[in-house]
Design a protein around this motif. Structure first.
Motif, short mmCIF file in Angstrom:
data_model
loop_
_atom_site.label_atom_id
_atom_site.label_comp_id
_atom_site.label_asym_id
_atom_site.label_seq_id
_atom_site.Cartn_x
_atom_site.Cartn_y
_atom_site.Cartn_z
N UNK A 3 -4.96 18.20 3.88
CA UNK A 3 -4.16 19.33 4.35
C UNK A 3 -4.48 19.69 5.81
N UNK A 4 -5.74 19.43 6.19
CA UNK A 4 -6.13 19.72 7.58
C UNK A 4 -5.31 18.84 8.53
N UNK A 5 -5.21 17.55 8.21
CA UNK A 5 -4.45 16.63 9.05
C UNK A 5 -2.98 17.00 9.08
N UNK A 6 -2.47 17.36 7.93
CA UNK A 6 -1.06 17.74 7.78
C UNK A 6 -0.75 18.93 8.70
N UNK A 7 -1.60 19.95 8.61
CA UNK A 7 -1.33 21.20 9.33
C UNK A 7 -1.48 21.03 10.84
N UNK A 8 -2.44 20.20 11.25
CA UNK A 8 -2.76 20.17 12.69
C UNK A 8 -2.13 19.03 13.46
N UNK A 9 -1.78 17.99 12.80
CA UNK A 9 -1.29 16.83 13.54
C UNK A 9 0.09 16.42 13.11
N UNK A 10 0.88 17.40 12.73
CA UNK A 10 2.19 17.02 12.20
C UNK A 10 3.02 16.35 13.29
N UNK A 11 3.94 15.56 12.87
CA UNK A 11 4.73 14.77 13.82
C UNK A 11 4.87 13.39 13.22
N UNK A 12 6.07 12.81 13.30
CA UNK A 12 6.22 11.50 12.66
C UNK A 12 6.08 10.36 13.66
N UNK A 13 5.36 10.63 14.73
CA UNK A 13 5.05 9.55 15.66
C UNK A 13 4.01 8.64 14.99
N UNK A 14 3.76 7.44 15.59
CA UNK A 14 2.78 6.56 14.95
C UNK A 14 1.41 7.21 14.80
N UNK A 15 1.12 8.26 15.56
CA UNK A 15 -0.20 8.89 15.43
C UNK A 15 -0.13 10.21 14.67
N UNK A 16 1.04 10.58 14.25
CA UNK A 16 1.20 11.85 13.54
C UNK A 16 0.60 11.76 12.15
N UNK A 17 0.57 12.93 11.48
CA UNK A 17 -0.06 12.98 10.16
C UNK A 17 0.88 12.54 9.06
N UNK A 18 2.16 12.44 9.36
CA UNK A 18 3.11 12.09 8.31
C UNK A 18 3.81 10.78 8.69
N UNK A 19 3.53 9.74 7.91
CA UNK A 19 4.09 8.43 8.28
C UNK A 19 4.55 7.68 7.04
N UNK A 20 5.64 6.93 7.18
CA UNK A 20 6.05 6.13 6.02
C UNK A 20 5.00 5.05 5.78
N UNK A 21 4.89 4.60 4.54
CA UNK A 21 3.95 3.53 4.24
C UNK A 21 4.52 2.18 4.65
N UNK A 22 3.61 1.32 5.09
CA UNK A 22 4.00 -0.04 5.39
C UNK A 22 3.53 -0.91 4.22
N UNK A 23 4.48 -1.52 3.49
CA UNK A 23 4.12 -2.22 2.26
C UNK A 23 3.00 -3.24 2.48
N UNK A 24 3.12 -4.02 3.53
CA UNK A 24 2.16 -5.09 3.75
C UNK A 24 0.75 -4.54 3.91
N UNK A 25 0.65 -3.44 4.66
CA UNK A 25 -0.66 -2.84 4.88
C UNK A 25 -1.21 -2.29 3.55
N UNK A 26 -0.37 -1.58 2.83
CA UNK A 26 -0.81 -0.94 1.58
C UNK A 26 -1.17 -1.99 0.54
#
Ligand code: ATP
Length: 778
Positions: free
Chosen positions: A446-469
């Motif tokens: 929740x700390x990351x969510x609240x403070x670093x929101x933004x869907x940039x590659x460095x933001x806290x909210x990002x879609x999953x990349x299947x290959x990585x996961x």
């Protein structure tokens, strides 16, 4: 048994005499069974015997049947194989052999037998008991014993324990040794993966299991293999195209390694054997995939080594239960086998379990594969479905839900890292993709969510990349990052705004007590923030295993393995000096679970928990006990002794202070040292059990969330099942509303469940460790 021989003598006595034997293939944990049975029998006032070399020892008698004393089994928990030996015995298949066995048992005065082995051994046991009255009669008729001598032996009590690496007995979730074998298999596959990935190779790994695909299936789930072959569930007739299609799809997505796991007994639907060579040829076919493919046959390494923590626990608890079952049995009690279902040790009819097991082999032989699968326990078929759902991602379009039902699901880790967190995320993501949902990572809690929101590659909210996961199946730690902060600390309004901003339809939390507290806070804030009226569920993951609503949290098994391994090494380090006590501090918050269970797994002399606390009087009693132990020890001990103390067991007495008190009080009769394994307890690579349960439970969680569908705010608000904890409770997997867990099941000040299912295990550990019962002063 010539009738002219004079009647043999028997060692009759008032005490119950219980013999223990191991039979069939050896499995890790068998020594733990023998130790538990011997010590529990002695504790309950019986005499304990061991039959060496399986049924061979029973048939030959003499010094193969030996009286055992308390110290004879010291240190056995840490030893692999079976120290009393095992054998395949042809003579026991014949009545004459069983008659000799009966004579030998009676000669020693033994009236109860505990047998740890596979289905063959248990079949032999049942036959022996069924035949017993006629064997006794024959011994009387032929004059081997008189009727008077035989009178106390008219009835033979037998209890079975299942020791097998295959996990092939119906009616139990786990056989003693199977999780150790699985650990060896997964360890090997993890090693192979590194080289496979380096060279972009394919590996076909053959594992044991002639009629049972448990090892292959669970290894496939735990390692995220591309394809598996098991005897109970041959793939469709087009398995060649199916396998190549899935492998090709994974390669196209960028995967550099291919792992196919095949059980020894793998078959096609016509009952023809599928060999590793056939699979290799297909993968390597120049006109097809053309992969550089190797075969690895794991063979006997799967049997070897010491038992993992779970097998030690199972061996110990089931051994204790077997002795109790022997003492409670009457001539009319059917022969029982001790089993485990989810998290509960139970007694079942031995013959029913054996017959069901044989029916699986029969069903496979008759190519009735649905029946074969149906005869396996529910976990087996659920894990099979889990494997299919996580490997055939996006290949099987039949699994996709309608467009209007597709949900955006936020994944978040809360608390400290725990083994299996990544495996749970991976499985949840794969399942979401198979269904057409949109899984989204919320980084760093929740700390990351609240403070670093933004869907940039460095933001806290990002879609999953299947290959990585997909590469996270066996990774320790938390790849999406975890944080202890609660939503209230991060700002509830901000969290609610962000959930609205990202249009999450559901939240999937994985974490420990803080995660549970977070779900509780989110639910309570729903009145104020309508955006929180979305389904939320928690999959407990913490090494402390202190989340209410479940008896098991992901990561706790990994932690126990680390502790058991650490303690084994520490104990062994004292083999030169011998007279040394180690005081080991464990983690666990205010729950004594890991201290108690690892104590059970290493045979600790004492365990101090927050539940019980530590007092000066208790310490004094333990000092007295240790003094007498060392005074009596004539050098039999091959290693040091262990005391385990949870980090919060006492505000004053910590590991160092207790070690110092012991040193001072020992007056040179023994030494003491403290040891603090610290964060090592989080483990490196998570245990297979944590990984497999992560997969199964994560899929269940997403299935639970998807039942609600989208845009159901009003429905969710009034439905207690919309904020839940998934848990293993007794013999089942259940979702419990957090409202219920908060009010009825949580000890808030101590951050642990009110009722801790394992408390009774502490007494068992104390009894088997030889610790005198502690009576607090009035
Ligand atoms: P694993 O799972 O490793 O195969 P198992 O217990 O099934 O273990 P088996 O070799 O089948 O191993 O059996 C062990 C021993 O049990 C046999 O060597 C034999 O002495 C005895 N036994 C097995 N089946 C019977 C039977 N039907 N009647 C009498 N004794 C039997």
């Amino acid at each position: 048994f010539a009738s002219q021989t004079p009647p043999a003598t028997t060692k009759m006595a008032g005490k119950k005499k219980i013999a223990i034997m191991t039979s069939g293939g050896d499995s890790p944990g068998m020594n733990g069974v023998v130790r538990a049975c011997v010590r529990m029998a002695i504790h309950l006032g019986c005499e304990a015997y061991c039959v060496y070399e399986g049924y061979e020892g029973l048939v030959r008698g003499g010094n193969l049947i030996r009286r055992m004393q308390w110290l004879d089994v010291r240190g056995w928990l840490s030893e692999g194989g079976t120290l009393i030996g095992t054998a395949r015995c042809m003579a026991f298949f014949e009545r004459a052999g069983r008659l000799a066995a009966a004579k030998n048992l009676i000669a020693e005065g033994i009236d109860a037998l505990i047998i740890c082995g596979g289905d063959g051994s248990l079949t032999g046991a049942d036959r022996f008991r069924a035949e017993w009255p006629s064997l006794i009669q024959e011994l009387e008729d032929t004059g081997v014993y008189t009727a008077e001598q035989l009178a106390p032996y008219r009835h033979l009590n037998i209890v079975g324990l299942v020791g097998s690496i295959d996990n092939d007995l119906s009616g139990t979730d786990a056989t003693i040794g199977c999780y150790s074998a699985l650990a060896r298999v997964c360890y090997a596959v993890d090693l192979i993966e590194a080289t496979a990935s380096s060279h972009s190779r394919a590996f076909v790994v053959e594992v044991m299991g002639r009629h049972c695909g448990w090892l292959a299936l669970m290894a496939g789930v735990a390692t995220g293999a591309d394809f598996i072959f098991i005897p109970e569930k041959p793939r469709e007739d087009n398995w060649r195209e199916e396998m190549c299609g899935i492998v090709e799809h994974h390669r196209k997505l960028g995967k550099r390694k291919t792992i196919v796991i095949i059980a020894e007994g793998a078959l096609d639907r016509e009952g023809n054997k599928i060999s590793p060579e056939m699979v290799k040829d297909l993968l390597a076919d120049k006109n097809g995939l053309g992969l550089d493919t190797r075969i690895t046959t794991l063979g006997h390494v799967q049997r070897g080594g010491t038992a993992v923590a779970y097998d030690r626990m199972l061996a110990t608890l089931q051994g204790v239960e077997a002795v109790k079952a022997v003492l409670e049995a009457t001539p009319d009690t059917p022969t029982c086998v001790i089993t485990i279902n989810e998290n509960k040790i139970v007694r079942k009819g031995l013959m029913e379990a054996v017959q069901e097991t044989k029916m699986v082999a029969k069903a496979i032989e008759c190519q009735d594969f649905d029946r074969a699968m149906g005869l396996r326990d529910t976990e087996f078929s659920e894990q099979y479905r889990s494997f299919m759902m996580t490997t055939a991602v996006q290949v099987n379009h039949k699994m996709q839900v309608a467009e209007k039902d597709r949900m955006k699901i936020g994944f978040i880790n809360v608390g400290a890292p725990a083994g299996g967190m990544n495996a749970a995320v991976r499985a949840g993501v794969a399942y979401c993709l198979s269904r057409g949902h949109e899984p989204v990572a919320i980084y760093n809690g929740f700390a990351g969510f609240a403070r670093h929101h933004g869907d940039s590659p460095l933001g806290a909210v990002r879609p999953f990349d299947w290959l990585e996961v997909d590469g996270w199946a066996s990774k320790g730690g938390s790849e999406i990052g975890t944080n202890r902060e609660l939503p209230s600390e991060s700002g509830m309004e901000r969290i609610a705004d962000l959930i609205e901003h990202y249009k999450f339809d559901a939240l999937f939390l994985i974490g420990g007590f803080e995660a549970f507290h977070a779900v509780s806070q989110l639910r309570k804030a729903r009145d104020q923030y309508p955006s929180l009226c979305i389904p939320i569920t928690l999959l407990p993951a913490t090494i402390s295993n202190n989340v209410p609503g479940t008896e098991y949290s992901l990561g706790s098994d990994t932690c126990l393995n680390e502790l058991v391994e650490y303690c084994d090494k520490i104990k062994q380090s004292a083999s030169a000096t011998r007279r040394r006590v180690f005081v080991i501090e464990t983690q666990g918050g205010r729950s004594g679970y890991v201290a108690t269970l690892s104590g059970l797994g290493v045979g600790a002399t004492a365990v101090y928990t927050p539940e019980e606390g530590v007092s000066l009087d208790m310490l004094a009693a333990d000092v007295r006990h240790l003094k007498s132990v060392f005074a009596q020890d004539q050098g039999q001990s091959r290693a040091g002794r262990l005391i385990l103390i949870n980090e919060k067991a006492s505000k004053v007495y910590n590991a160092r202070l207790i070690a110092e008190i012991l040193r001072e009080e020992a007056h040179g009769r023994f030494e003491s040292r403290e040891g603090i394994p610290g964060h090592m307890q989080q483990g490196g690579v998570p245990s297979p059990m944590d990984r497999c349960r992560a997969v199964r439970l994560a899929i269940r969680c997403i299935q639970h969330l998807e039942q609600f569908g989208r845009n159901v705010h009003n429905k969710v608000k009034n439905d207690p099942m919309s904020a839940t904890v998934i848990g293993i409770k007794g013999a089942s997997v259940v979702f419990t509303p957090v409202t219920k867990v908060e009010e009825e099941e949580t000890d808030w000040p101590n951050r642990r469940p009110k009722a801790e299912f394992w408390l009774g295990m502490k007494d068992i550990g104390d009894i088997l460790g030889g610790r005198p019962k502690y009576h607090p002063p009035e």
